[in-house]
Design a protein around this motif. Structure first.
Motif, PDB file in Angstrom:
ATOM      1  N   GLY A   1       9.444  11.539 -10.103  1.00  0.00           N
ATOM      2  CA  GLY A   1      10.193  10.620 -10.946  1.00  0.00           C
ATOM      3  C   GLY A   1      11.128   9.701 -10.190  1.00  0.00           C
ATOM      4  O   GLY A   1      11.552   8.676 -10.735  1.00  0.00           O
ATOM      5  N   VAL A   2      11.482  10.069  -8.974  1.00  0.00           N
ATOM      6  CA  VAL A   2      12.455   9.267  -8.214  1.00  0.00           C
ATOM      7  C   VAL A   2      11.912   9.028  -6.791  1.00  0.00           C
ATOM      8  O   VAL A   2      12.340   9.672  -5.835  1.00  0.00           O
ATOM      9  CB  VAL A   2      13.831   9.966  -8.161  1.00  0.00           C
ATOM     10  N   PRO A   3      10.984   8.080  -6.648  1.00  0.00           N
ATOM     11  CA  PRO A   3      10.375   7.872  -5.336  1.00  0.00           C
ATOM     12  C   PRO A   3      11.277   7.131  -4.368  1.00  0.00           C
ATOM     13  O   PRO A   3      12.106   6.314  -4.770  1.00  0.00           O
ATOM     14  CB  PRO A   3       9.151   7.011  -5.649  1.00  0.00           C
ATOM     15  N   VAL A   4      11.092   7.419  -3.093  1.00  0.00           N
ATOM     16  CA  VAL A   4      11.597   6.569  -2.016  1.00  0.00           C
ATOM     17  C   VAL A   4      10.372   6.183  -1.177  1.00  0.00           C
ATOM     18  O   VAL A   4       9.649   7.065  -0.706  1.00  0.00           O
ATOM     19  CB  VAL A   4      12.622   7.307  -1.136  1.00  0.00           C
ATOM     20  N   ALA A   5      10.144   4.886  -1.025  1.00  0.00           N
ATOM     21  CA  ALA A   5       9.021   4.405  -0.223  1.00  0.00           C
ATOM     22  C   ALA A   5       9.427   4.538   1.237  1.00  0.00           C
ATOM     23  O   ALA A   5      10.251   3.768   1.721  1.00  0.00           O
ATOM     24  CB  ALA A   5       8.734   2.948  -0.565  1.00  0.00           C
TER      25      ALA A   5
ATOM     26  N   THR B   1      18.997   3.378  -9.604  1.00  0.00           N
ATOM     27  CA  THR B   1      18.406   2.051  -9.840  1.00  0.00           C
ATOM     28  C   THR B   1      16.932   2.200 -10.160  1.00  0.00           C
ATOM     29  O   THR B   1      16.315   3.205  -9.802  1.00  0.00           O
ATOM     30  CB  THR B   1      18.567   1.142  -8.592  1.00  0.00           C
ATOM     31  N   ILE B   2      16.388   1.187 -10.805  1.00  0.00           N
ATOM     32  CA  ILE B   2      14.933   1.180 -11.022  1.00  0.00           C
ATOM     33  C   ILE B   2      14.264   0.221 -10.043  1.00  0.00           C
ATOM     34  O   ILE B   2      13.046   0.005 -10.116  1.00  0.00           O
ATOM     35  CB  ILE B   2      14.565   0.789 -12.470  1.00  0.00           C
ATOM     36  N   LEU B   3      15.038  -0.351  -9.153  1.00  0.00           N
ATOM     37  CA  LEU B   3      14.446  -1.208  -8.129  1.00  0.00           C
ATOM     38  C   LEU B   3      13.684  -0.345  -7.116  1.00  0.00           C
ATOM     39  O   LEU B   3      14.036   0.827  -6.919  1.00  0.00           O
ATOM     40  CB  LEU B   3      15.540  -1.977  -7.377  1.00  0.00           C
ATOM     41  N   PRO B   4      12.679  -0.926  -6.461  1.00  0.00           N
ATOM     42  CA  PRO B   4      12.031  -0.182  -5.373  1.00  0.00           C
ATOM     43  C   PRO B   4      13.041   0.071  -4.251  1.00  0.00           C
ATOM     44  O   PRO B   4      13.745  -0.843  -3.831  1.00  0.00           O
ATOM     45  CB  PRO B   4      10.920  -1.123  -4.871  1.00  0.00           C
ATOM     46  N   VAL B   5      13.084   1.305  -3.781  1.00  0.00           N
ATOM     47  CA  VAL B   5      13.973   1.680  -2.670  1.00  0.00           C
ATOM     48  C   VAL B   5      13.098   2.107  -1.495  1.00  0.00           C
ATOM     49  O   VAL B   5      12.233   2.964  -1.636  1.00  0.00           O
ATOM     50  CB  VAL B   5      14.918   2.828  -3.073  1.00  0.00           C
ATOM     51  N   ILE B   6      13.331   1.468  -0.363  1.00  0.00           N
ATOM     52  CA  ILE B   6      12.544   1.757   0.834  1.00  0.00           C
ATOM     53  C   ILE B   6      13.433   2.494   1.831  1.00  0.00           C
ATOM     54  O   ILE B   6      14.504   2.014   2.191  1.00  0.00           O
ATOM     55  CB  ILE B   6      12.010   0.444   1.454  1.00  0.00           C
TER      56      ILE B   6
ATOM     57  N   VAL C   1       0.862  -1.187   0.000  1.00  0.00           N
ATOM     58  CA  VAL C   1       0.000   0.000   0.000  1.00  0.00           C
ATOM     59  C   VAL C   1       0.898   1.237   0.000  1.00  0.00           C
ATOM     60  O   VAL C   1       1.780   1.366   0.854  1.00  0.00           O
ATOM     61  CB  VAL C   1      -0.922   0.023   1.231  1.00  0.00           C
ATOM     62  N   ILE C   2       0.661   2.096  -0.955  1.00  0.00           N
ATOM     63  CA  ILE C   2       1.475   3.300  -1.092  1.00  0.00           C
ATOM     64  C   ILE C   2       0.623   4.499  -0.705  1.00  0.00           C
ATOM     65  O   ILE C   2      -0.450   4.717  -1.267  1.00  0.00           O
ATOM     66  CB  ILE C   2       1.994   3.446  -2.537  1.00  0.00           C
ATOM     67  N   GLY C   3       1.091   5.274   0.258  1.00  0.00           N
ATOM     68  CA  GLY C   3       0.315   6.398   0.757  1.00  0.00           C
ATOM     69  C   GLY C   3       0.762   7.728   0.176  1.00  0.00           C
ATOM     70  O   GLY C   3       1.962   8.004   0.128  1.00  0.00           O
TER      71      GLY C   3
ATOM     72  N   ALA D   1       4.029   7.878  -6.384  1.00  0.00           N
ATOM     73  CA  ALA D   1       3.318   6.683  -5.940  1.00  0.00           C
ATOM     74  C   ALA D   1       3.138   5.732  -7.113  1.00  0.00           C
ATOM     75  O   ALA D   1       3.309   4.513  -6.985  1.00  0.00           O
ATOM     76  CB  ALA D   1       1.974   7.075  -5.340  1.00  0.00           C
ATOM     77  N   ALA D   2       2.825   6.290  -8.264  1.00  0.00           N
ATOM     78  CA  ALA D   2       2.642   5.454  -9.461  1.00  0.00           C
ATOM     79  C   ALA D   2       3.967   4.815  -9.885  1.00  0.00           C
ATOM     80  O   ALA D   2       4.020   3.628 -10.218  1.00  0.00           O
ATOM     81  CB  ALA D   2       2.072   6.295 -10.598  1.00  0.00           C
ATOM     82  N   ILE D   3       5.033   5.585  -9.873  1.00  0.00           N
ATOM     83  CA  ILE D   3       6.343   5.032 -10.260  1.00  0.00           C
ATOM     84  C   ILE D   3       6.719   3.895  -9.320  1.00  0.00           C
ATOM     85  O   ILE D   3       7.206   2.841  -9.750  1.00  0.00           O
ATOM     86  CB  ILE D   3       7.438   6.123 -10.195  1.00  0.00           C
ATOM     87  N   LEU D   4       6.461   4.091  -8.049  1.00  0.00           N
ATOM     88  CA  LEU D   4       6.772   3.058  -7.070  1.00  0.00           C
ATOM     89  C   LEU D   4       5.961   1.792  -7.367  1.00  0.00           C
ATOM     90  O   LEU D   4       6.483   0.662  -7.288  1.00  0.00           O
ATOM     91  CB  LEU D   4       6.440   3.601  -5.679  1.00  0.00           C
ATOM     92  N   ALA D   5       4.698   1.981  -7.706  1.00  0.00           N
ATOM     93  CA  ALA D   5       3.858   0.831  -8.062  1.00  0.00           C
ATOM     94  C   ALA D   5       4.447   0.115  -9.279  1.00  0.00           C
ATOM     95  O   ALA D   5       4.530  -1.121  -9.310  1.00  0.00           O
ATOM     96  CB  ALA D   5       2.435   1.309  -8.347  1.00  0.00           C
ATOM     97  N   VAL D   6       4.858   0.879 -10.255  1.00  0.00           N
ATOM     98  CA  VAL D   6       5.447   0.268 -11.456  1.00  0.00           C
ATOM     99  C   VAL D   6       6.734  -0.478 -11.082  1.00  0.00           C
ATOM    100  O   VAL D   6       7.002  -1.583 -11.583  1.00  0.00           O
ATOM    101  CB  VAL D   6       5.724   1.337 -12.534  1.00  0.00           C
ATOM    102  N   GLN D   7       7.526   0.087 -10.187  1.00  0.00           N
ATOM    103  CA  GLN D   7       8.763  -0.591  -9.765  1.00  0.00           C
ATOM    104  C   GLN D   7       8.452  -1.933  -9.102  1.00  0.00           C
ATOM    105  O   GLN D   7       9.180  -2.908  -9.293  1.00  0.00           O
ATOM    106  CB  GLN D   7       9.551   0.302  -8.797  1.00  0.00           C
TER     107      GLN D   7
END
Lengths: 165, 165, 165, 165, 165, 165, 165, 165
Positions: free
Chosen positions: E110-114, E81-86, A85-87, A124-130
């Motif tokens: 364009g460059v999210p951090v979860a 990276t295009i991997l999810p980064v938390i 879940v992405i907030g 949030a969308a980019i993270l979902a795509v990742q």
């Protein structure tokens, strides 16, 4: 025929759509099928629960949830699903989203909400795509292209602006 | 035989009990029957919903809910009942309860949480008694006595401390 | 003939009326009789004291108090009555209501103010109705209807907005 | 025989005395007669009002008021007197005095509270002496001496610490 | 023979290990192979870049990054990276993690951090497992079990604590 | 012939005049002679020092100082005089005066600045009048009248606004 | 022929130019050669690294870096160079630059960023000139003149504004 | 014979020495001669002015200034010199250095203070060395070595801590 949605975009109020629409557009540009719903953790909690509980079984892989103020939507959704879940903390009128951010991100152990910047539904969308790309090589390639475009856009901006004296 | 509880004291974790116990003690001193439960908006959402939905029908009149961090408990309870819900923001380790406070108080239109000071469960209990007293003259008298005692305690403190030079 | 007011709506300045008027309208929609007054904890403290001290005896059951900045009105009212006092922190020009919120909510033990979100006078009214409903079944039914309408409004918004791609 | 107090030191709770005592000691060192009282804006509002209303007539010239949390004491005192009121925000447990500071300083037009730093009761006393000194040349000389001592203390600290390499 | 790591746990300093170790333990309990490294965005930027750039090709699927203060680690990793980064904001000494949180979460488009809660490395691990589970049904089952255990633990706490009077 | 000024109104920049002018007008209404100057703690420190050092000898009794951002003016003035210095934190563009407030109020022991609310120069003037009134009975009477007018204005506002339904 | 730039002005986005242009203009007025580039720590990290790594060898002496939100640019530049790096926190839409400020200033031991006020690129330029002036007497003279002009501007403002009544 | 100091380390109180001593030690390790003084912007303003005004002529190149609360020292020093002034916000007891940070960094146009992280005097020293290195190639080499050591220390920490499972 449309593909079944793999990303659910939820928002606490229709007034959040101008922000959350950026997520929809971004997913679209990656060819990721989405669906958007207005669901309130406080005004229609049963529907939130039902959506979150059934999301996985109907094919949703990732849920984005945008809300402002005492922003409980993402947390409540996360309570009812094992999907990521992405907030998206939505800017609030008085406290400028500080309340939304803290209400979204400060989740207790065991029930995470992956929080992005205030109003940054694009991320949030980019993270979902990742997340989806982990098992879809085509999306990996799209993300690589996207990253390159980001870099090129910066370089173009630099070419236009760079100057000296 | 014990009276049926008229105030429900909920908390997100048993570690919140040292704070919420003050509410129980205060209610006790007013002769108001209470019950306390650990119920988490994020870890046991179904039980929260069930408790909140059934509270009125089993005789609960006011619900107190204490939680810290992204404190959603009071808000989620309020989503499922028309009873007054009083939120106690519990001090969080890092942000000292600012996150708990904003997550509890900044509720959207239509679903209020009556919020008291951080960690001030005593006041949540007093507020509950004030609500109950609206239709119970005996509690009104008790509150009047309580208020007088508060004043006297201050006056006693003043007598001990007051000095001049 | 008008019913005697059971809810008192107080505000520190007439400039707070656009916010507090929402409380009046909400009470009206529930058929709860109210009265509104401008009373300042700092500029007319005697009148605040007199109002708070006499409120119960003239039939007031719940007092709403809205104020901004060093918002002392709700606290001062609470000092003079055993009625439930609901505080509405009004947005201040510079600090956007953070000062109003902290001044209203952080009350000491024994003298609670039930605080709602910044500028959310609607919720103060709902909370008042919830308190009154404890002994008025008709108001309980109205609150149930209100809650259903909130949910339906969200569902309608969802029907209009929900989309996918 | 003791002189009649010219400075009143008020505090919301006897637990504030360790902070406010610094004011008493500072006044003492200037030979300014003071008196200290525990008076709570919320628990003994009548006594606050009575003290503030009568202070001038019994010879008080300046009032210091220390309180924490939703710190209303200084503001309520200021509402009832035309004497200068100096507010000392006392550190609160959770929000470290930010709530006390904002509740004390953000007063509305017409009713000022002269606010000093959190827990800095010494400065409240100095400020009181500065006000009294306006019409007492002896106190002006004492303040000049005090200021010189502050400077000398700094110079002594410098002599001890100053080093190089 | 150990499995190749699929989650990389990075931290800016070895003093962050007591926090980040919770992520390792949580991953372990899900049978997810991990590796942990001290890599500083400011002191060893080349190594951060190298790690982030090569992570995907050596089998890493998700990267967790913990840092405090001007916490740039997660953002710099995400840039490469295009991997999810938390991101795990680590509590800082002075500002209690508010700086860490804002530096981690407020990333540009364009460059999210979860981002998860301050010091909540457990949740970073859960989030990583949720991402991996999208294509690993066994992990989905483990998450369902984990969620049930969370609920049971709350219920057990409730059984121990619940009381009334 | 004009009276010699007894209150000095200083500001860090001429852009602060719209705020500080309220102080001038308020003093005027009390018949207190004032003078206003633009003096910057950072751009013209020598002039600040000279003004502050000579103020008492030329008849100034109280100094008001308004500044924004890293608002050092009031503190620097206080360093050079034993007169009461009243600080007005001016709203800053980005942080809305929080920086101005903290820079003004958090003074170290021995050198107080009497701080009023952000942008509230009116209150700085009232405070100055209260200090002067300690030795000027006529000003005491004016303050009493002023206080009564404040109360009457509130009562008038109440008469216009008070309503019920 | 233009001089080779000795100050590099970097910004994370071309939207930061209106702020950073003030730095360029200020440097210009001191006759210090500069160059400006759009380089993003998150979107074009390689170019940031390359710029920072090569800056010294191509004659750059000081680097200014402006960015907003999770403002990593200055820190990342500082990671790759031993030149002084001056950070300009750019106002962000939601949190008004508090995030930018904390992300820029709270750097870990060993890798400083010299931070100036939010949006105050002029001061970043002055600071750069002060560094350069350490070995260029002509710039010292220019700074002395500049300082005198600042003082004169304040004095002129004072002459225009100073008044009394 | 000791070299004449080229860096001045100032602090508002001798209690700041444990923090500022880190700057002295760091400078020492670079072979940069320094001197340390206790000078208070509020208690010994004349000495601050004298020190700042004469610093350049006696060979000081960079001034470090540490102070807490309403931290005016760096700003006041900067007002009196054209040398680079580096401010170290010292943690304050109540507000944990947020007040010190804002008071130090939010300087007005024309008079910069190069601000480092709260309590990070080491970084103030590094910044001073970076400024001096602009015209001293030996210091550039030392900084390069220092930077390499920082990286190696991180790599050593990584070798000790890195693990997988």
């Amino acid at each position: 025929m449309k593909d079944a949605a793999v990303v659910g975009i939820l928002m606490g109020s229709d007034s959040d759509w101008p922000v959350m629409e950026q997520a929809a557009k971004t997913l679209q540009s990656f060819g990721v099928a989405w669906e958007a719903h207005v669901l309130s953790a406080h005004r229609s909690p049963q529907l939130v629960r039902r959506y979150a509980s059934n999301a996985a079984s109907k094919g949703i892989k990732v849920i984005l949830a945008g809300a402002g103020g005492a922003a409980h939507l993402a947390g409540v959704v996360a309570a009812h699903t094992i999907l990521p879940v992405i907030g998206v903390p939505i800017e609030s009128k008085n406290l400028k989203g500080l309340d939304s951010l803290l209400s979204t991100v400060q989740m207790p152990k065991g029930v995470p909400v992956a929080t992005v910047a205030i109003d940054n539904a694009t991320n949030a969308a980019i993270l979902a795509v990742q997340c989806l790309a982990l098992s879809q090589p085509a999306l990996q390639r799209s993300l690589t292209v996207y990253k390159r475009k980001l870099s090129l856009a910066t370089q173009t901006a630099d070419r236009k602006l760079s100057r000296s004296a």
